[in-house]
Design an enzyme around this catalytic site. Structure first.
Site, mmCIF file in Angstrom:
data_model
loop_
_atom_site.group_PDB
_atom_site.id
_atom_site.type_symbol
_atom_site.label_atom_id
_atom_site.label_comp_id
_atom_site.label_asym_id
_atom_site.label_seq_id
_atom_site.Cartn_x
_atom_site.Cartn_y
_atom_site.Cartn_z
ATOM 1 N N ASP A 18 0.870 -1.346 0.054
ATOM 2 C CA ASP A 18 -0.158 -0.021 -0.066
ATOM 3 C C ASP A 18 0.875 1.211 0.127
ATOM 4 O O ASP A 18 2.064 1.322 0.458
ATOM 5 C CB ASP A 18 -0.903 -0.113 1.290
ATOM 6 C CG ASP A 18 -2.026 0.921 1.047
ATOM 7 O OD1 ASP A 18 -3.061 0.650 0.430
ATOM 8 O OD2 ASP A 18 -1.846 2.082 1.720
ATOM 9 N N THR A 19 0.422 2.338 -0.760
ATOM 10 C CA THR A 19 1.168 3.452 -0.979
ATOM 11 C C THR A 19 0.511 4.717 -0.535
ATOM 12 O O THR A 19 -0.695 4.759 -0.862
ATOM 13 C CB THR A 19 1.686 3.589 -2.399
ATOM 14 O OG1 THR A 19 2.544 2.572 -2.624
ATOM 15 C CG2 THR A 19 2.371 4.857 -2.467
#
Length: 210
Positions: A89-90
């Site tokens: 996840d970013t």
């Protein structure tokens, strides 16, 4: 006498991500994978909700672990053969605020004008659950990106291209947004959504062949 035979390697892993960029990055280092995507009855977006006062690094780590656990449960329920599961996840952060995926064009333009002429951080967390169902210690990649000053009209044209949607911070470094990026410090692949150095280390620990 104990056997000296090394543990078997897994030829493929399960990638719990719809991101074409993460798929391309895994292919870049020769990793074979099968997509393990949320079922229609799963509320995947609910996992990305922020908690009050949550710092960006704590947020991205928590969301990644939650997505990994959901993906592992999905795998078990499917009856598919056991193999490691990869999730990432970013998020983008500036002034202590978390900039996720824009909700609409106005939101995207607001994010981009906030980033203009300034430096911000891009955080990507990576989690792997091994074939035995154990969560390996997640990795966190932190990079800095500086946007050059640009006009509101320039950002509006970028928003009209459609590229900002579905991207944390409303931009894709590997796409048209490159014209706004003055410099980066950190992991280019991490900014794209999957830091390959950290990911490779986790996959080796999970005995994934590549």
């Amino acid at each position: 006498m104990p056997s000296s035979t090394p543990p078997a390697l897994f030829p493929t892993l399960y990638l719990a991500s719809q991101s074409p960029r993460r798929q391309e990055l895994l292919q870049q280092i020769g990793v074979r994978f099968e997509l393990l995507l949320p079922r229609p009855d799963e509320d995947a977006e609910a996992l990305e909700a922020e908690l009050p006062g949550e710092a960006a690094d704590a947020y991205v780590r928590r969301v990644t672990i939650a997505k990994a656990e959901a993906a592992r449960a999905r795998l078990v329920a499917s009856g598919k053969p056991a193999s490691p599961v990869l999730v990432a996840d970013t998020t983008v952060t500036i002034d202590g605020a978390i900039l996720g995926k824009p909700a609409n064009a106005d939101d995207a333009l607001s994010m981009l004008t906030r980033l203009a002429g300034r430096e911000h951080a891009v955080l990507t967390a990576v989690a792997v659950i091994d074939a035995d169902g154990e969560l390996l210690p997640p990795a966190l990649s932190r990079s800095s990106v500086r946007f050059a000053p640009a006009s509101r009209d320039a950002y509006a044209r970028y928003v009209e291209s459609g590229e900002p949607f579905g991207k944390a911070g409303a931009y894709a470094i590997q796409g048209r947004a490159a014209e706004f990026i003055e410099r980066i410090d950190g992991s280019h692949s991490g900014i794209m959504g999957l830091p390959l150095f950290e990911t490779a280390a986790l996959l080796r620990a999970a005995r994934v062949a590549f």
